[in-house]
Motif scaffolding. Structure first.
Motif, short mmCIF file in Angstrom:
data_model
loop_
_atom_site.label_atom_id
_atom_site.label_comp_id
_atom_site.label_asym_id
_atom_site.label_seq_id
_atom_site.Cartn_x
_atom_site.Cartn_y
_atom_site.Cartn_z
N ILE A 1 51.65 14.65 -4.08
CA ILE A 1 52.37 13.55 -3.44
C ILE A 1 51.54 12.28 -3.57
CG2 ILE A 1 53.33 12.73 -1.25
CD1 ILE A 1 53.10 15.98 -0.63
N ASN A 2 52.22 11.17 -3.78
CA ASN A 2 51.56 9.87 -3.81
C ASN A 2 51.15 9.50 -2.38
OD1 ASN A 2 50.79 7.16 -4.01
ND2 ASN A 2 52.25 6.77 -5.65
N TYR A 3 49.88 9.67 -2.10
CA TYR A 3 49.39 9.48 -0.74
C TYR A 3 49.45 8.01 -0.33
CZ TYR A 3 46.27 9.61 3.29
OH TYR A 3 45.73 9.48 4.55
N THR A 4 49.30 7.09 -1.29
CA THR A 4 49.31 5.67 -0.97
C THR A 4 50.66 5.25 -0.40
OG1 THR A 4 47.76 5.31 -2.79
CG2 THR A 4 48.86 3.37 -1.89
N LEU A 5 51.75 5.81 -0.93
CA LEU A 5 53.09 5.44 -0.48
C LEU A 5 53.52 6.20 0.77
CD1 LEU A 5 54.99 5.23 -3.89
CD2 LEU A 5 53.94 3.37 -2.59
N THR A 6 53.01 7.41 0.96
CA THR A 6 53.47 8.25 2.07
C THR A 6 52.51 8.25 3.25
OG1 THR A 6 52.41 10.18 1.07
CG2 THR A 6 54.71 9.77 0.50
N LYS A 7 51.42 7.47 3.18
CA LYS A 7 50.46 7.45 4.27
C LYS A 7 51.14 6.99 5.56
CE LYS A 7 45.87 5.79 5.54
NZ LYS A 7 44.69 4.96 5.14
N GLY A 8 50.96 7.76 6.60
CA GLY A 8 51.62 7.50 7.87
C GLY A 8 52.87 8.33 8.06
N ASN A 9 53.38 8.95 6.98
CA ASN A 9 54.57 9.80 7.07
C ASN A 9 54.26 11.22 6.58
OD1 ASN A 9 56.40 7.66 7.89
ND2 ASN A 9 56.15 6.88 5.81
N GLU A 10 53.00 11.66 6.73
CA GLU A 10 52.62 12.98 6.24
C GLU A 10 53.35 14.10 6.98
OE1 GLU A 10 50.60 10.67 7.33
OE2 GLU A 10 48.89 10.33 6.01
N GLU A 11 53.78 13.83 8.20
CA GLU A 11 54.47 14.87 8.97
C GLU A 11 55.76 15.29 8.29
OE1 GLU A 11 54.83 14.06 13.16
OE2 GLU A 11 53.08 12.74 13.12
N MET A 12 56.47 14.36 7.66
CA MET A 12 57.70 14.72 6.95
C MET A 12 57.41 15.67 5.80
SD MET A 12 59.99 11.25 6.83
CE MET A 12 58.91 10.49 5.63
N ILE A 13 56.28 15.47 5.13
CA ILE A 13 55.91 16.34 4.02
C ILE A 13 55.65 17.76 4.53
CG2 ILE A 13 54.16 16.72 2.24
CD1 ILE A 13 53.69 13.63 2.38
N HIS A 14 54.91 17.85 5.61
CA HIS A 14 54.58 19.17 6.14
C HIS A 14 55.78 19.84 6.78
CE1 HIS A 14 50.21 19.19 5.43
NE2 HIS A 14 50.26 17.89 5.66
N GLU A 15 56.77 19.08 7.24
CA GLU A 15 57.97 19.69 7.81
C GLU A 15 58.71 20.53 6.78
OE1 GLU A 15 60.41 16.72 9.53
OE2 GLU A 15 59.06 16.31 11.23
N LYS A 16 58.80 20.05 5.54
CA LYS A 16 59.45 20.82 4.49
C LYS A 16 58.68 22.10 4.19
CE LYS A 16 61.94 21.88 0.91
NZ LYS A 16 63.23 22.58 1.11
#
Length: 567
Positions: A48-63
């Motif tokens: 995952i592009n961490y630069t764009l998703t920083k602050g929304n990591e919870e959505m990634i782990h929800e999947k």
């Protein structure tokens, strides 16, 4: 599972790179340890592009969490049977583990430990008499956070209500004052904003800023599911912080010059395993942390007592600290533990920190840091997680090199995660075509030898290959190498010196001459060989799978141990 951020296009590291990727990797706990350590046995779950998703990591782990729940409850069909899976441990460095647990990600204030209720203000005590974290405390913290969130939502509704009459407005303002009194510590629940210790670390919350991400899994306990990481806590933490002070003391007090020390380090006879982690060259005394990788620091600590043997005095507290550091490291690197070795490790860690307190002012040791505190827990946590070397992030971080090499080869900077994900899929498809877990245990890398007729008649069959070097279960064995057969005590080992290696189908054996090795105060073992008969031993039955280099002649020599052996 394992997760971490890797920079694939910037040599300065993840903090400076413009293309930072969040890599989530997993492996299977059922496969043998020697196969699990292969990079081909580590499978990429997400890039995952961490630069764009920083602050929304919870959505990634929800999947990922939903997929894990399906594997727990429904499973998948394998050869006509339904096989269910569970998450055993989640390996991560301290920063990532705190994020997954829902704890604050600041280690310079407040509660700084995920295992106990250690506060930064009392860090010098190293967690003595500090209680372990309990699940009931987590439930109280979650309940408190929900209560405050509901109060904050009511405050927002009050602020948006513009249709109230004046009488109602007065009452609402009175309630609003009460709400804001309660709400003074609410809007600091963002894990990136933990400057206010009173907000994040009061007696109820104890450092929790939100619920743990994987707490809803039946197979995973988030309090005991994130093992200590010896790579970051010990190798790149305690050893890297404290060893420079010892080296500066040795050089400044003219025990040895920096040039001679570097010459001794370069001329040491390293094993095959240590060739990739040789210590870095020391340039001057202007360093507060050890240069190079954590594995290089480990190698230097292991060989340093032997290099400084002519100067070591057991009455000098600085040299005693170095020897105790070596004891802690050797015990941590053990592949198996029993009660004796666990107690020995706990005692060595306690004695190390006691010696550290007694250091004279001329030794520029840094103040106690959170990584020192995590190191103090390793002995107790062995009973929870098993040998620390099996749960280290070091092997997972080796997987980062694949992403870096893929990026360099592709020269693509438009959609880096997609490029690397596609390469990972191609690699996995190739591995599955060839066989995901190859059964080949032995690779003959040496030359074929001929042995005496009496040995051939006693130990060899018509299909046996005699050689001087093999790789068996990822370990290199070689002629005249030292293998450990048994441990009578911490100070006495039964060892074997390899005479020749035998390969017969899928089995590996060694013809050895056995001897007894005795521990030296300078942290190596001494052997005085006698005329003993040759024996044949199966390499699969050894208590520790290391082949060690010896120093000396055939009858009298010394060797360094890699990891203690339970006795």
């Amino acid at each position: 599972m394992y997760s971490d951020v890797v920079a694939v296009t910037n040599p300065l590291g993840a903090a400076k790179g413009g293309y930072n990727l969040l890599k989530i990797v997993f492996t299977l706990g059922e496969i043998p340890t020697w196969q699990r350590s292969k990079l081909s046995s580590l499978f990429v779950l997400a890039t995952i592009n961490y630069t764009l998703t920083k602050g929304n990591e919870e959505m990634i782990h929800e999947k990922i969490l939903q997929d894990l729940k399906d594997l727990e409850e429904k499973g998948i069909p394998v050869h006509g049977k339904i096989v269910k899976f569970g998450l055993a441990i989640f390996v991560a460095d301290n920063l990532e583990a705190h994020f997954l647990c829902g704890l604050k990600q600041s280690f310079s204030s407040g509660y700084i430990c995920r295992f106990c209720n250690q506060h930064y203000d009392s860090l010098e005590d190293l967690g003595r008499n500090v209680p372990w974290r309990r699940h009931s405390e987590y439930l109280r913290a979650v309940s408190e956070m929900k209560k405050r969130d509901s109060v904050q939502n009511q405050v927002v509704l009050i602020e948006q209500d513009d249709e109230c009459d004046e009488s109602d407005q007065v009452n609402l303002m009175e309630k609003e004052e009460d709400f804001f009194v309660l709400d003074q510590r609410i809007d600091t629940f963002d894990e990136n904003d933990c400057d206010d210790d009173h907000a994040c670390d009061n007696d109820v919350l104890k450092g929790w800023v939100r619920p743990a991400l994987y707490a809803s899994l039946n197979s995973f306990n988030f309090l005991t599911g994130h093992p200590p990481d010896i790579l970051h806590d010990l190798f790149e933490g305690t050893l890297s912080y404290d060893l420079p002070a010892i080296l500066k003391y040795v050089v400044k007090n003219n025990f040895i010059s920096m040039e001679n020390l570097n010459m001794k380090i370069a001329g040491w006879k390293y094993t095959c395993e240590e060739q990739h982690s040789r210590p870095a060259t020391l340039k001057g005394l202007n360093f507060n942390r050890m240069p190079g990788k954590g594995a290089s620091t480990v190698t230097l600590v292991r060989v340093l007592p032997g290099l400084l043997q002519p100067y070591i005095s057991h009455k000098n507290p600085v040299f005693m600290l170095l020897l105790k550091m070596h004891d802690v490291l050797e015990s941590v690197l053990a592949e198996t533990f029993n009660d004796n070795l666990i107690e020995h490790l706990k005692l060595a860690i306690d004695e190390y920190f006691e010696l550290r307190k007694e250091m004279p002012s001329c030794v520029p040791l840094p103040k106690i840091k959170p990584k020192h505190h995590y190191t103090s827990h390793i002995g107790d946590l062995v009973r929870w997680f098993g040998p620390p070397v099996l749960n280290s992030t070091s092997r997972f971080e080796s997987k980062h090199r694949e992403s870096t090499s893929q990026q360099c080869a592709s020269r693509n900077f438009r959609n880096v995660p997609k490029t690397i994900s596609r390469c990972d899929q191609y690699r996995l498809a190739s591995l599955m075509y060839e066989g995901l877990f190859p059964s080949t245990k032995i690779v003959v890398t040496g030359k074929e030898l001929r042995v005496e007729d009496q040995l051939e008649a006693k130990f060899l069959s018509s299909e046996t290959i005699c050689t001087d070097k093999i790789v068996y279960k990822n370990t290199t064995y070689f002629k005249n190498g030292i293998i450990i057969l048994d441990a009578m005590s911490h100070d006495e080992l039964q060892i074997g010196r390899i005479y020749v290696l035998l390969v017969d189908n899928d089995e590996a054996q060694a013809i050895i001459s056995t001897s007894t090795a005795y521990w030296s105060p300078f942290r190596y073992f001494k052997v005085q060989e006698e005329n003993s008969s040759l024996n044949c031993i199966d390499l699969n039955c050894l208590p520790t799978h290391h082949c060690l280099e010896k120093f000396g002649n055939k009858s009298s020599y010394i060797f360094n141990l890699i990891g203690s052996v339970p006795w």
